[in-house]
Design an enzyme around this catalytic site. Structure first.
Site, PDB file in Angstrom:
ATOM      1  N   HIS A 125     -34.168 -28.797-114.858  1.00  0.00           N
ATOM      2  CA  HIS A 125     -34.911 -27.607-114.459  1.00  0.00           C
ATOM      3  C   HIS A 125     -35.160 -26.628-115.603  1.00  0.00           C
ATOM      4  CE1 HIS A 125     -33.711 -29.213-110.493  1.00  0.00           C
ATOM      5  NE2 HIS A 125     -34.913 -28.773-110.170  1.00  0.00           N
TER       6      HIS A 125
ATOM      7  N   SER B 159     -32.331 -24.051-108.946  1.00  0.00           N
ATOM      8  CA  SER B 159     -31.380 -25.045-109.451  1.00  0.00           C
ATOM      9  C   SER B 159     -31.245 -24.916-110.961  1.00  0.00           C
ATOM     10  CB  SER B 159     -31.850 -26.455-109.101  1.00  0.00           C
ATOM     11  OG  SER B 159     -31.032 -27.422-109.742  1.00  0.00           O
TER      12      SER B 159
ATOM     13  N   ASN C 283     -16.857 -22.902-100.023  1.00  0.00           N
ATOM     14  CA  ASN C 283     -16.634 -22.425-101.396  1.00  0.00           C
ATOM     15  C   ASN C 283     -17.682 -23.111-102.259  1.00  0.00           C
ATOM     16  OD1 ASN C 283     -15.875 -21.635-103.923  1.00  0.00           O
ATOM     17  ND2 ASN C 283     -13.924 -22.708-103.943  1.00  0.00           N
TER      18      ASN C 283
ATOM     19  N   GLY D 287     -28.305 -26.430-106.929  1.00  0.00           N
ATOM     20  CA  GLY D 287     -29.481 -26.016-106.199  1.00  0.00           C
ATOM     21  C   GLY D 287     -29.444 -26.501-104.764  1.00  0.00           C
ATOM     22  N   SER D 288     -28.889 -27.689-104.551  1.00  0.00           N
ATOM     23  CA  SER D 288     -28.747 -28.206-103.189  1.00  0.00           C
ATOM     24  C   SER D 288     -27.821 -27.319-102.368  1.00  0.00           C
ATOM     25  CB  SER D 288     -28.210 -29.635-103.224  1.00  0.00           C
ATOM     26  OG  SER D 288     -29.101 -30.494-103.911  1.00  0.00           O
TER      27      SER D 288
ATOM     28  N   ASP E  27     -38.055 -25.719-108.708  1.00  0.00           N
ATOM     29  CA  ASP E  27     -38.935 -26.285-109.739  1.00  0.00           C
ATOM     30  C   ASP E  27     -39.937 -25.266-110.271  1.00  0.00           C
ATOM     31  OD1 ASP E  27     -37.678 -28.657-109.224  1.00  0.00           O
ATOM     32  OD2 ASP E  27     -39.290 -29.491-108.012  1.00  0.00           O
TER      33      ASP E  27
END
Length: 436
Positions: free
Chosen positions: A220, A215, A288, A86-87, A194
């Site tokens: 999650h 994420s 990537n 997710g980051s 979230d």
């Protein structure tokens, strides 16, 4: 024709899962851990992972493409691109708005991006990593989201985008903020990590902005172990995102595919010689950030249970809300007006008159094997990582400071039973009543 060896292995895999699940035993109050978050995995999830491993599908391929199509359909957007977290999804979404082909719309160094101080770091880090300036605004207690009014006051001629999360699954007033963004020519990125299947005014969050992100970390709504996703309704932005995720290449062939454009050796781009292989022409300074088919296979299995997962989260949240109602020491969470949240957790803020501190209550819950978490970074401007970073604060961060000092949350994820929820309620009530 089915492979009998493979079928036998998958049958034994499901049997193994059932045996291990049966061995977990009943809930013992004060002994059995009540986690604040976690993955809920069944025998089909285990079998999906094993099947991909047996087929040696280890890179991004057919399973990833299938998940992207089905997930986009489930969230009612046109395009989804899987990432390794997710980051990374947040990084990719922000980076995709800095490319030259967006012309005057592109984000450039020194541009301002409005966000909230009460946040998870990787919602904000991509802003700094691209030489942009985060502008922090405060949030309301109860909803833990900001308001249109605060964003309006934060606007300057340098403002070019808004990027923030639907806190703990509770939507910020996204329709109004999207309208404000459009009015001022700003990009809007919804961090929806979230809040999968949260609704605002009858429409899913993650469908209002230029981009949204998700994420698939085990905490999650759905999990791939690790993983994330960037979603958009813009085909132009989707094409940029795919390139930026896949090394920055100009080619749009799917994994294992060659010459989709039918002119692989007929391009002349940049200063390269005519006929340079299109698979090795790079139009962006990319990354990537792809995921693997092994992860996507787990995601496909999890996706079939999304409705049940969301229903359980809402049910657990509501039971906590009703069970803790009326305790003077606690400020309980509220859904944003016109919303139907797909809750990530149950947020509690101690009142100024509580008579005890957060640490005392959290330690008491921990002694009863009840896990808690703080509301992420609390106030990012007080975190050591941002001490030497360039940012701007609009207005006061009064509530963000309160959250840093007096707020925590407990879990509502589908792995929690009614017995567990009731034990959380009774434990908090016992503690607060003993400290009146």
């Amino acid at each position: 024709m089915p492979d009998p060896v493979k079928s036998h292995i998958l049958e034994q895999t499901r049997k193994l899962h059932r045996e291990r699940s049966d061995a977990i035993g009943e809930f013992i109050p004060g002994t059995t851990p009540i986690l604040p978050s976690g993955a809920v995995l069944d025998e089909e999830d285990r079998a999906a992972l094993v099947e991909q491993a047996l087929d040696l599908r280890i890179a991004s391929g057919a399973a990833a493409l299938r998940f992207e199509r089905l997930f986009a359909k489930a969230l009612k957007v046109r395009k989804a691109h899987l990432t390794n977290s997710g980051s990374s999804a947040n990084l990719l979404a922000l980076a995709s708005l800095t490319v030259p082909e967006l012309g005057d719309r592109r984000l450039r160094r020194g541009d301002e991006v409005i966000t909230v101080a009460t946040s998870f770091p990787t919602t904000v880090n991509p802003i700094l990593q691209h030489g942009l300036v985060p502008v922090f605004v405060d949030v309301d207690l109860g909803t833990y989201n900001t308001t249109v009014e605060r964003i309006e006051k934060a606007l300057t001629p340098k403002t070019r985008a808004i990027m923030m999360a639907h806190t703990m699954g509770n939507p910020f007033p996204v329709a109004e903020i999207a309208e404000l963004a459009q009015e001022h020519g700003l990009f809007l990125i919804e961090d929806n990590c979230d809040a999968v299947w949260s609704e605002y005014r009858g429409k899913f969050t993650g469908t209002f902005g230029d981009f949204s992100t998700v994420s698939f970390y085990p905490a999650h709504h759905l999990t791939m172990g690790e993983g994330g996703c960037v979603l958009t309704n813009s085909l132009e932005l989707a094409r940029i995102t795919e390139s930026m995720r896949d090394w920055g290449r100009d080619c749009w062939c799917e994994p294992g595919e060659d010459n989709r454009c039918l002119k692989r050796f007929e391009y002349e781009l940049g200063d390269l010689p005519y006929g340079y292989d299109h698979k090795y022409i790079f139009s962006h300074v990319g990354y990537n950030l792809k995921t693997t088919d092994l992860q996507a296979a787990l995601g496909l299995s999890q996706l079939t249970k999304l409705g049940d997962f969301v229903a359980a989260r809402r049910r657990n949240w509501q039971r906590l809300r009703e069970g803790l109602d009326g305790i003077p020491a606690l400020l309980l969470p509220e859904a944003t007006p016109d919303s139907n949240p797909s809750w990530f957790g149950f947020v509690i803020t101690l009142t100024e008159q509580a008579g005890f501190g957060r640490r005392e209550l959290v330690d008491f819950l921990q002694s009863r094997a009840i896990g808690t978490r703080l509301l992420f970074a609390g106030n990012l401007t007080r975190q050591p990582a941002y001490r030497d970073e360039a940012y701007r604060v609009s207005g006061e961060l009064t509530n963000s400071d309160i959250i840093a000092e007096r707020t925590f949350w407990v879990g509502v994820f589908p792995g929690l039973t009614t017995e567990m929820i009731d034990y959380i309620i009774s434990s908090i009530r016992e503690f607060t009543e003993s400290h009146r």
